[in-house]
Motif scaffolding. Structure first.
Motif, PDB file in Angstrom:
ATOM      1  N   GLY A 144      -6.161   0.433  -7.676  1.00 55.67           N
ATOM      2  CA  GLY A 144      -7.022  -0.220  -6.721  1.00 55.67           C
ATOM      3  C   GLY A 144      -6.839   0.498  -5.397  1.00 55.67           C
ATOM      4  O   GLY A 144      -5.721   0.881  -5.045  1.00 55.67           O
ATOM      5  N   VAL A 145      -7.925   0.694  -4.653  1.00 53.80           N
ATOM      6  CA  VAL A 145      -7.864   1.484  -3.424  1.00 53.80           C
ATOM      7  C   VAL A 145      -8.433   0.677  -2.258  1.00 53.80           C
ATOM      8  O   VAL A 145      -9.423  -0.043  -2.404  1.00 53.80           O
ATOM      9  CB  VAL A 145      -8.635   2.819  -3.581  1.00 53.80           C
ATOM     10  N   ILE A 146      -7.783   0.805  -1.100  1.00 54.53           N
ATOM     11  CA  ILE A 146      -8.137   0.048   0.098  1.00 54.53           C
ATOM     12  C   ILE A 146      -9.215   0.774   0.909  1.00 54.53           C
ATOM     13  O   ILE A 146      -9.134   1.988   1.117  1.00 54.53           O
ATOM     14  CB  ILE A 146      -6.894  -0.150   0.983  1.00 54.53           C
ATOM     15  N   ALA A 196       0.839  -1.197   0.000  1.00 54.88           N
ATOM     16  CA  ALA A 196       0.000   0.000   0.000  1.00 54.88           C
ATOM     17  C   ALA A 196       0.871   1.242   0.000  1.00 54.88           C
ATOM     18  O   ALA A 196       1.955   1.257   0.580  1.00 54.88           O
ATOM     19  CB  ALA A 196      -0.914   0.001   1.222  1.00 54.88           C
ATOM     20  N   GLN A 197       0.365   2.280  -0.638  1.00 55.67           N
ATOM     21  CA  GLN A 197       1.072   3.559  -0.659  1.00 55.67           C
ATOM     22  C   GLN A 197       0.052   4.678  -0.760  1.00 55.67           C
ATOM     23  O   GLN A 197      -0.923   4.588  -1.516  1.00 55.67           O
ATOM     24  CB  GLN A 197       2.034   3.630  -1.843  1.00 55.67           C
ATOM     25  N   GLU A 198       0.271   5.731   0.021  1.00 55.95           N
ATOM     26  CA  GLU A 198      -0.617   6.887  -0.060  1.00 55.95           C
ATOM     27  C   GLU A 198      -0.381   7.629  -1.370  1.00 55.95           C
ATOM     28  O   GLU A 198       0.755   7.868  -1.767  1.00 55.95           O
ATOM     29  CB  GLU A 198      -0.387   7.816   1.124  1.00 55.95           C
ATOM     30  N   VAL A 199      -1.473   7.972  -2.039  1.00 56.98           N
ATOM     31  CA  VAL A 199      -1.394   8.740  -3.279  1.00 56.98           C
ATOM     32  C   VAL A 199      -2.280   9.974  -3.141  1.00 56.98           C
ATOM     33  O   VAL A 199      -3.134  10.050  -2.258  1.00 56.98           O
ATOM     34  CB  VAL A 199      -1.827   7.902  -4.500  1.00 56.98           C
ATOM     35  N   LYS A 244     -10.491  -3.859   4.715  1.00 54.19           N
ATOM     36  CA  LYS A 244     -11.924  -4.158   4.835  1.00 54.19           C
ATOM     37  C   LYS A 244     -12.596  -4.292   3.471  1.00 54.19           C
ATOM     38  O   LYS A 244     -13.662  -4.891   3.341  1.00 54.19           O
ATOM     39  CB  LYS A 244     -12.619  -3.051   5.624  1.00 54.19           C
ATOM     40  N   GLY A 245     -11.972  -3.698   2.466  1.00 53.52           N
ATOM     41  CA  GLY A 245     -12.532  -3.762   1.126  1.00 53.52           C
ATOM     42  C   GLY A 245     -11.535  -3.244   0.115  1.00 53.52           C
ATOM     43  O   GLY A 245     -10.530  -2.594   0.462  1.00 53.52           O
ATOM     44  N   LEU A 246     -11.794  -3.544  -1.163  1.00 53.02           N
ATOM     45  CA  LEU A 246     -10.947  -3.096  -2.267  1.00 53.02           C
ATOM     46  C   LEU A 246     -11.839  -2.615  -3.405  1.00 53.02           C
ATOM     47  O   LEU A 246     -12.831  -3.266  -3.743  1.00 53.02           O
ATOM     48  CB  LEU A 246     -10.051  -4.233  -2.775  1.00 53.02           C
ATOM     49  N   VAL A 247     -11.465  -1.483  -3.982  1.00 52.65           N
ATOM     50  CA  VAL A 247     -12.199  -0.945  -5.122  1.00 52.65           C
ATOM     51  C   VAL A 247     -11.204  -0.684  -6.239  1.00 52.65           C
ATOM     52  O   VAL A 247     -10.177  -0.023  -6.018  1.00 52.65           O
ATOM     53  CB  VAL A 247     -12.934   0.359  -4.767  1.00 52.65           C
ATOM     54  N   LEU A 264      -5.178   5.184   0.169  1.00 52.04           N
ATOM     55  CA  LEU A 264      -4.216   4.086   0.207  1.00 52.04           C
ATOM     56  C   LEU A 264      -4.378   3.247  -1.056  1.00 52.04           C
ATOM     57  O   LEU A 264      -5.361   2.509  -1.203  1.00 52.04           O
ATOM     58  CB  LEU A 264      -4.426   3.220   1.450  1.00 52.04           C
ATOM     59  N   ALA A 265      -3.435   3.375  -1.956  1.00 49.84           N
ATOM     60  CA  ALA A 265      -3.510   2.680  -3.239  1.00 49.84           C
ATOM     61  C   ALA A 265      -2.758   1.360  -3.179  1.00 49.84           C
ATOM     62  O   ALA A 265      -1.802   1.192  -2.427  1.00 49.84           O
ATOM     63  CB  ALA A 265      -2.923   3.546  -4.342  1.00 49.84           C
ATOM     64  N   VAL A 266      -3.223   0.420  -3.989  1.00 49.26           N
ATOM     65  CA  VAL A 266      -2.575  -0.887  -4.102  1.00 49.26           C
ATOM     66  C   VAL A 266      -1.460  -0.781  -5.137  1.00 49.26           C
ATOM     67  O   VAL A 266      -1.688  -0.417  -6.286  1.00 49.26           O
ATOM     68  CB  VAL A 266      -3.587  -1.968  -4.521  1.00 49.26           C
ATOM     69  N   ILE A 267      -0.233  -1.099  -4.715  1.00 50.59           N
ATOM     70  CA  ILE A 267       0.943  -1.039  -5.577  1.00 50.59           C
ATOM     71  C   ILE A 267       1.334  -2.467  -5.970  1.00 50.59           C
ATOM     72  O   ILE A 267       0.930  -3.428  -5.325  1.00 50.59           O
ATOM     73  CB  ILE A 267       2.091  -0.320  -4.837  1.00 50.59           C
ATOM     74  N   GLY A 268       2.146  -2.606  -7.015  1.00 45.15           N
ATOM     75  CA  GLY A 268       2.367  -3.899  -7.640  1.00 45.15           C
ATOM     76  C   GLY A 268       3.178  -4.942  -6.911  1.00 45.15           C
ATOM     77  O   GLY A 268       4.100  -5.541  -7.490  1.00 45.15           O
ATOM     78  N   ARG A 269       2.864  -5.209  -5.656  1.00 47.61           N
ATOM     79  CA  ARG A 269       3.432  -6.320  -4.896  1.00 47.61           C
ATOM     80  C   ARG A 269       2.313  -6.961  -4.075  1.00 47.61           C
ATOM     81  O   ARG A 269       1.565  -6.261  -3.385  1.00 47.61           O
ATOM     82  CB  ARG A 269       4.549  -5.849  -3.948  1.00 47.61           C
ATOM     83  N   TYR A 270       2.212  -8.290  -4.143  1.00 51.49           N
ATOM     84  CA  TYR A 270       1.144  -9.007  -3.461  1.00 51.49           C
ATOM     85  C   TYR A 270       1.689 -10.297  -2.851  1.00 51.49           C
ATOM     86  O   TYR A 270       2.604 -10.911  -3.409  1.00 51.49           O
ATOM     87  CB  TYR A 270       0.026  -9.398  -4.444  1.00 51.49           C
TER      88      TYR A 270
END
Length: 289
Positions: free
Chosen positions: A172-174, A160-163, A187-190, A202-208
């Protein structure tokens, strides 16, 4: 709670790289160099640092250069040896037998589909996903930070990273829950929410780091944003069934899927190196003057 060790990583590298045409017409975008190493090499090095044992590349047409890069180049090594040159510079490109596997994504149907293409190699194990476009600079590396968190809480983790608020529609946002240091309960992802509707910045960055159950969800996943099978949509369906956390990366990320971000990564990396940094810094100062 029993936490299975993380041994495998998936690298989706089947994309067309249209934003960098014509440079990527005959060369995979993952082979674009940051100074003197391709993006995919940095991602693989990050995975090795994190303890990953098997690299799984999901490729497409025209990606043979990636396979060649991680193979032994006998002619090159013979010529270099004959001229008395050290082969140490090639060490990181020579993955050991059995540590690399390739699978073809025949159609560009999205990140979720690319990950699903690796299902038979992943098997019933947790696995990491690394997107080489996201060039992550940190000590330790991004994936190692995530693995350290995974070994504590298990389940699924995303970087996650703040944008900026006006950038959330690109990610994708948390939907965040409880926070504990760098860990945020998800709690959720959009996926790519419309402007003004994002649940956080909080954005989803390319590591999972994902559990294998996501593959069974992707099996029947319908197309989402952009008409593609989105990994974010599949992950969202796992929330509430398994532990799910975001790990805020302690380091710097460069978006190398973007031309400006790619140039910034090259400049920052060059300036940080002892061999080329002084010359690049002097040039930059003269140019800006």
């Amino acid at each position: 709670m029993s936490i299975k060790p993380l041994r495998k990583a998936v690298f989706p590298v089947g994309g067309l790289g249209t934003r960098f045409l014509p440079a990527t017409k005959a060369m995979p975008k993952e082979m674009l160099p940051v100074v003197d190493r391709p993006l995919i090499q940095y991602a693989v090095d990050e995975a090795i640092e994190a303890g990953i044992e098997q690299m799984i590349f999901v490729t497409g047409r025209g990606k043979h250069a990636i396979e060649d890069h991680f193979d032994i180049a006998y002619e090159l090594e013979s010529t270099m040896s004959g001229r008395g040159k050290s082969l140490q510079v090639l060490d990181a490109t020579r993955l050991k037998p059995g540590r690399v596997a390739y699978v073809r994504q025949q159609e560009p149907m999205g990140l979720g589909h690319a990950v699903w293409c690796a299902r038979d190699i992943v098997g019933d194990e947790p696995f990491a996903v690394l997107l080489a476009d996201d060039f992550m600079v940190g000590q330790p590396g991004c994936l190692k930070q995530m693995v350290e968190a995974y070994n504590k809480v298990g389940g699924n983790l995303i970087c996650a990273q703040e944008v900026a608020d006006d950038q959330t529609d690109k990610y994708g946002v948390i939907t965040p829950g409880m926070r504990d240091g760098t860990l945020t309960e998800v709690k959720g992802l959009v996926e790519k929410p419309k402007a003004g509707t994002a649940p956080s910045n909080l954005a989803v960055i390319g590591r999972y780091v994902l559990q294998p159950e996501v593959m069974r969800i992707l099996e029947t996943q319908e197309a989402g944003a952009g008409g593609e099978i989105q990994l974010t949509d599949a992950m969202a369906r796992m929330i509430g069934n398994q532990p799910f956390h975001g790990v805020t990366f302690q380091g710097v990320r460069y978006d190398c899927g973007d031309k400006a971000g790619f140039l910034q990564a090259n400049l920052a990396t060059a300036l940080a190196r002892e061999d080329v940094g002084p010359a690049v810094r002097a040039f930059a100062q003269d140019l800006l003057a």
